[in-house]
Scaffold this motif. Structure first.
Motif, PDB file in Angstrom:
ATOM      1  N   GLY A   1       2.406   9.194   8.553  1.00  0.00           N
ATOM      2  CA  GLY A   1       2.691   8.243   7.322  1.00  0.00           C
ATOM      3  C   GLY A   1       3.963   7.208   7.875  1.00  0.00           C
ATOM      4  N   LEU A   2       4.768   7.915   8.346  1.00  0.00           N
ATOM      5  CA  LEU A   2       6.190   6.917   8.827  1.00  0.00           C
ATOM      6  C   LEU A   2       5.453   5.842   9.954  1.00  0.00           C
ATOM      7  CD1 LEU A   2       8.817   9.792   9.148  1.00  0.00           C
ATOM      8  CD2 LEU A   2       8.360   8.272   7.242  1.00  0.00           C
ATOM      9  N   ARG A   3       4.668   6.305  10.747  1.00  0.00           N
ATOM     10  CA  ARG A   3       4.312   5.347  11.677  1.00  0.00           C
ATOM     11  C   ARG A   3       3.394   4.245  11.069  1.00  0.00           C
ATOM     12  NH1 ARG A   3       3.143   8.545  17.181  1.00  0.00           N
ATOM     13  NH2 ARG A   3       5.092   9.766  17.562  1.00  0.00           N
ATOM     14  N   LEU A   4       2.653   4.532   9.968  1.00  0.00           N
ATOM     15  CA  LEU A   4       1.619   3.354   9.399  1.00  0.00           C
ATOM     16  C   LEU A   4       2.648   2.656   8.685  1.00  0.00           C
ATOM     17  CD1 LEU A   4      -1.133   5.675   7.816  1.00  0.00           C
ATOM     18  CD2 LEU A   4      -1.109   3.932   9.976  1.00  0.00           C
ATOM     19  N   LYS A   5       3.977   3.268   8.010  1.00  0.00           N
ATOM     20  CA  LYS A   5       4.703   2.575   7.509  1.00  0.00           C
ATOM     21  C   LYS A   5       5.669   1.426   8.269  1.00  0.00           C
ATOM     22  CE  LYS A   5       8.782   2.835   4.218  1.00  0.00           C
ATOM     23  NZ  LYS A   5      10.029   3.812   3.682  1.00  0.00           N
ATOM     24  N   GLU A   6       5.878   2.117   9.626  1.00  0.00           N
ATOM     25  CA  GLU A   6       6.530   1.036  10.368  1.00  0.00           C
ATOM     26  C   GLU A   6       5.717  -0.061  11.020  1.00  0.00           C
ATOM     27  OE1 GLU A   6       9.550   4.584  12.191  1.00  0.00           O
ATOM     28  OE2 GLU A   6       7.747   4.066  13.047  1.00  0.00           O
ATOM     29  N   LYS A   7       4.615   0.089  11.026  1.00  0.00           N
ATOM     30  CA  LYS A   7       3.405  -0.846  11.470  1.00  0.00           C
ATOM     31  C   LYS A   7       3.187  -1.844  10.314  1.00  0.00           C
ATOM     32  CE  LYS A   7       0.899   2.234  14.649  1.00  0.00           C
ATOM     33  NZ  LYS A   7      -0.391   2.882  14.816  1.00  0.00           N
TER      34      LYS A   7
ATOM     35  N   HIS B   1       1.708  -1.144   7.533  1.00  0.00           N
ATOM     36  CA  HIS B   1       0.524  -0.766   6.534  1.00  0.00           C
ATOM     37  C   HIS B   1       0.757  -0.404   5.049  1.00  0.00           C
ATOM     38  CE1 HIS B   1      -1.865  -1.991   9.998  1.00  0.00           C
ATOM     39  NE2 HIS B   1      -1.437  -0.881  10.534  1.00  0.00           N
ATOM     40  N   LEU B   2       2.095   0.375   5.122  1.00  0.00           N
ATOM     41  CA  LEU B   2       2.469   1.119   3.882  1.00  0.00           C
ATOM     42  C   LEU B   2       3.956   0.634   3.576  1.00  0.00           C
ATOM     43  CD1 LEU B   2       1.870   4.803   4.863  1.00  0.00           C
ATOM     44  CD2 LEU B   2       0.426   3.418   3.422  1.00  0.00           C
ATOM     45  N   LYS B   3       3.849   0.598   2.291  1.00  0.00           N
ATOM     46  CA  LYS B   3       5.256   0.130   1.532  1.00  0.00           C
ATOM     47  C   LYS B   3       6.129   1.322   1.079  1.00  0.00           C
ATOM     48  CE  LYS B   3       4.381  -4.595   0.214  1.00  0.00           C
ATOM     49  NZ  LYS B   3       4.163  -5.640  -1.009  1.00  0.00           N
ATOM     50  N   GLU B   4       5.646   2.445   1.014  1.00  0.00           N
ATOM     51  CA  GLU B   4       6.020   3.473   0.292  1.00  0.00           C
ATOM     52  C   GLU B   4       5.315   4.794   0.745  1.00  0.00           C
ATOM     53  OE1 GLU B   4       8.056   4.771  -3.882  1.00  0.00           O
ATOM     54  OE2 GLU B   4       6.151   4.191  -3.748  1.00  0.00           O
ATOM     55  N   LEU B   5       6.193   5.802   1.153  1.00  0.00           N
ATOM     56  CA  LEU B   5       5.738   7.047   1.272  1.00  0.00           C
ATOM     57  C   LEU B   5       6.249   8.160   0.562  1.00  0.00           C
ATOM     58  CD1 LEU B   5       3.742   8.863   3.568  1.00  0.00           C
ATOM     59  CD2 LEU B   5       5.737   9.098   4.980  1.00  0.00           C
ATOM     60  N   ILE B   6       5.483   8.876  -0.246  1.00  0.00           N
ATOM     61  CA  ILE B   6       5.671   9.938  -1.120  1.00  0.00           C
ATOM     62  C   ILE B   6       5.546  11.211  -0.628  1.00  0.00           C
ATOM     63  CG2 ILE B   6       5.791  10.474  -3.782  1.00  0.00           C
ATOM     64  CD1 ILE B   6       4.442   7.673  -4.086  1.00  0.00           C
ATOM     65  N   ALA B   7       6.600  11.987  -0.450  1.00  0.00           N
ATOM     66  CA  ALA B   7       6.196  13.499  -0.176  1.00  0.00           C
ATOM     67  C   ALA B   7       6.289  14.333  -1.262  1.00  0.00           C
ATOM     68  CB  ALA B   7       7.442  14.006   0.831  1.00  0.00           C
ATOM     69  N   VAL B   8       5.211  15.215  -1.224  1.00  0.00           N
ATOM     70  CA  VAL B   8       4.860  16.193  -2.535  1.00  0.00           C
ATOM     71  C   VAL B   8       4.843  17.567  -1.679  1.00  0.00           C
ATOM     72  CG1 VAL B   8       3.271  16.766  -4.332  1.00  0.00           C
ATOM     73  CG2 VAL B   8       3.580  14.406  -3.480  1.00  0.00           C
ATOM     74  N   SER B   9       5.294  18.566  -2.579  1.00  0.00           N
ATOM     75  CA  SER B   9       5.222  19.743  -2.348  1.00  0.00           C
ATOM     76  C   SER B   9       5.086  20.826  -3.344  1.00  0.00           C
ATOM     77  CB  SER B   9       6.424  20.358  -1.322  1.00  0.00           C
ATOM     78  OG  SER B   9       6.215  21.653  -0.783  1.00  0.00           O
TER      79      SER B   9
ATOM     80  N   GLY C   1      12.060  10.135   6.804  1.00  0.00           N
ATOM     81  CA  GLY C   1      11.977   8.746   6.684  1.00  0.00           C
ATOM     82  C   GLY C   1      10.960   8.721   5.406  1.00  0.00           C
ATOM     83  N   ALA C   2      10.457   9.690   4.478  1.00  0.00           N
ATOM     84  CA  ALA C   2       9.901   9.482   3.575  1.00  0.00           C
ATOM     85  C   ALA C   2      10.848   8.792   2.415  1.00  0.00           C
ATOM     86  CB  ALA C   2       9.282  10.818   2.721  1.00  0.00           C
ATOM     87  N   ASP C   3      10.122   7.842   1.310  1.00  0.00           N
ATOM     88  CA  ASP C   3      11.088   7.172   0.510  1.00  0.00           C
ATOM     89  C   ASP C   3      11.337   7.940  -0.801  1.00  0.00           C
ATOM     90  OD1 ASP C   3      10.906   4.504   1.799  1.00  0.00           O
ATOM     91  OD2 ASP C   3       8.728   5.086   1.813  1.00  0.00           O
ATOM     92  N   ARG C   4      10.513   8.943  -1.225  1.00  0.00           N
ATOM     93  CA  ARG C   4      11.034   9.749  -2.202  1.00  0.00           C
ATOM     94  C   ARG C   4       9.984  11.133  -2.327  1.00  0.00           C
ATOM     95  NH1 ARG C   4       7.539   8.602  -7.034  1.00  0.00           N
ATOM     96  NH2 ARG C   4       6.365   6.617  -6.537  1.00  0.00           N
TER      97      ARG C   4
ATOM     98  N   MET D   1       0.795  -1.066  -0.007  1.00  0.00           N
ATOM     99  CA  MET D   1      -0.002   0.180  -0.014  1.00  0.00           C
ATOM    100  C   MET D   1       0.942   1.300  -0.125  1.00  0.00           C
ATOM    101  SD  MET D   1      -3.385   0.451   2.395  1.00  0.00           S
ATOM    102  CE  MET D   1      -2.733   1.439   3.746  1.00  0.00           C
ATOM    103  N   ARG D   2       0.592   2.330  -0.811  1.00  0.00           N
ATOM    104  CA  ARG D   2       1.357   3.437  -0.967  1.00  0.00           C
ATOM    105  C   ARG D   2       0.614   4.600  -0.338  1.00  0.00           C
ATOM    106  NH1 ARG D   2       2.465   3.848  -6.807  1.00  0.00           N
ATOM    107  NH2 ARG D   2       4.002   2.356  -6.542  1.00  0.00           N
ATOM    108  N   ALA D   3       1.180   5.665  -0.107  1.00  0.00           N
ATOM    109  CA  ALA D   3       0.587   6.882   0.727  1.00  0.00           C
ATOM    110  C   ALA D   3       1.364   8.095  -0.282  1.00  0.00           C
ATOM    111  CB  ALA D   3       0.447   6.758   2.092  1.00  0.00           C
ATOM    112  N   VAL D   4       0.716   9.018  -0.286  1.00  0.00           N
ATOM    113  CA  VAL D   4       1.122  10.445  -0.647  1.00  0.00           C
ATOM    114  C   VAL D   4       1.048  11.347   0.679  1.00  0.00           C
ATOM    115  CG1 VAL D   4       0.906  12.492  -2.038  1.00  0.00           C
ATOM    116  CG2 VAL D   4       0.998  10.142  -3.062  1.00  0.00           C
ATOM    117  N   VAL D   5       1.964  12.107   0.871  1.00  0.00           N
ATOM    118  CA  VAL D   5       1.758  13.092   2.081  1.00  0.00           C
ATOM    119  C   VAL D   5       2.335  14.563   1.453  1.00  0.00           C
ATOM    120  CG1 VAL D   5       4.156  12.475   2.997  1.00  0.00           C
ATOM    121  CG2 VAL D   5       2.507  13.840   4.605  1.00  0.00           C
ATOM    122  N   ALA D   6       1.265  15.258   1.573  1.00  0.00           N
ATOM    123  CA  ALA D   6       1.561  16.846   1.132  1.00  0.00           C
ATOM    124  C   ALA D   6       2.187  17.374   2.156  1.00  0.00           C
ATOM    125  CB  ALA D   6       0.091  17.307   0.545  1.00  0.00           C
ATOM    126  N   VAL D   7       3.099  18.400   1.966  1.00  0.00           N
ATOM    127  CA  VAL D   7       3.919  19.374   2.772  1.00  0.00           C
ATOM    128  C   VAL D   7       3.977  20.681   2.206  1.00  0.00           C
ATOM    129  CG1 VAL D   7       5.189  17.364   3.851  1.00  0.00           C
ATOM    130  CG2 VAL D   7       6.252  18.614   2.014  1.00  0.00           C
TER     131      VAL D   7
END
Length: 255
Positions: free
Chosen positions: A46-52, A54-62, A79-82, A1-7
């Motif tokens: 997002g990082l905590r969900l990844k550590e549990k 639930h996520l395989k990849e966290l992508i930060a977008v700005s 800790g975001a992946d890309r 499962m992948r997630a996008v996080v906006a900053v």
């Protein structure tokens, strides 16, 4: 499962904000900038969900100017992946408005196909609290705003979110994919350590021109004038309750 996080890159919360001499905007030249605190909480979640697991990849977008890459590097160091930098010269506190950002993020969501998009509930510069809701509307996804707790079901088909509302805590269940906006009490963000800041420089960051995404970036709102709040007047002492009531009624006109 992948997630996008906006900053978002904003004036640091500890800085005393100054208004430009022409009262057109807030002064940002030679001012310390940092990641919006609510966005930082979203990254941490997002990082905590990844550590549990639930996520395989966290992508930060700005979205923002060249220096928005520094904010993305902080997310990568946490800790975001890309990262994906949507570059624009528009002021992100006035000219690049919530609808613009929501439409730009929608383009990234269509490209990356995440199961979840995490955002801060609002930015501390414009305090709009609109981007998450607009993104959910554009995508036709469910949204859980002002989240203070996020749990992913074992099947990874829905999430349970505790929301902070006026009457207390509201618990909602949303099917995935979903949009979640973070409130202050969701978590305590970790610090980006120096070694991780160095490692972040080697993580991939894709740069896209905002205009290349086919989004109309014409402002819908115009800021006419920006002013500092009036200086607070000093308090006075009164001799009696009658005096106090009289001043509240006749001078302050609050009774």
């Amino acid at each position: 499962m992948r997630a996008v996080v906006a900053v978002k890159r904003v004036v640091d919360y500890a800085v005393k904000v100054r208004v430009k001499a022409d009262k057109s905007a807030v002064e940002t030249d030679s001012v310390k900038m940092s990641m919006n605190p609510f966005c930082e909480i979203a990254v941490e979640e997002g990082l905590r969900l990844k550590e549990k697991g639930h996520l395989k990849e966290l992508i930060a977008v700005s979205c923002g100017p060249d220096k928005a890459s520094e904010t993305l590097r902080q997310a990568l160091a946490m800790g975001a992946d890309r990262a994906i930098h949507i570059k624009t010269k528009l002021r992100t506190d006035q000219e690049l408005q919530p609808l613009h950002v929501a439409k730009l993020l929608a383009k990234i969501v269509e490209k990356e196909n995440p199961s979840m998009v995490l955002l801060g509930k609002q930015a501390i510069d414009d305090d709009s609290n609109q981007t998450g809701s607009m993104l959910a509307g554009l995508m036709g996804w469910p949204q859980a705003g002002s989240a203070s707790k996020v749990e992913v079901d074992e099947s990874k088909t829905f999430i349970t979110v505790a929301r902070e509302v006026d009457s207390g805590i509201q618990e909602v269940k949303c099917p995935l994919p979903s949009v979640v906006t973070a409130d202050l009490r969701l978590n305590e963000p970790r610090y980006a350590t120096l070694p991780n800041l160095m490692k972040a420089k080697k993580k991939p960051m894709e740069v896209l021109d905002a205009e290349s995404l086919g989004v109309d970036l014409a402002p819908r709102l115009q800021v006419l004038k920006v002013e500092e709040p009036p200086a607070r007047a000093g308090g006075i002492k009164v001799d009696s309750v009658d005096d106090l009531v009289n001043k509240l009624k006749n001078e302050a006109k609050v009774l």
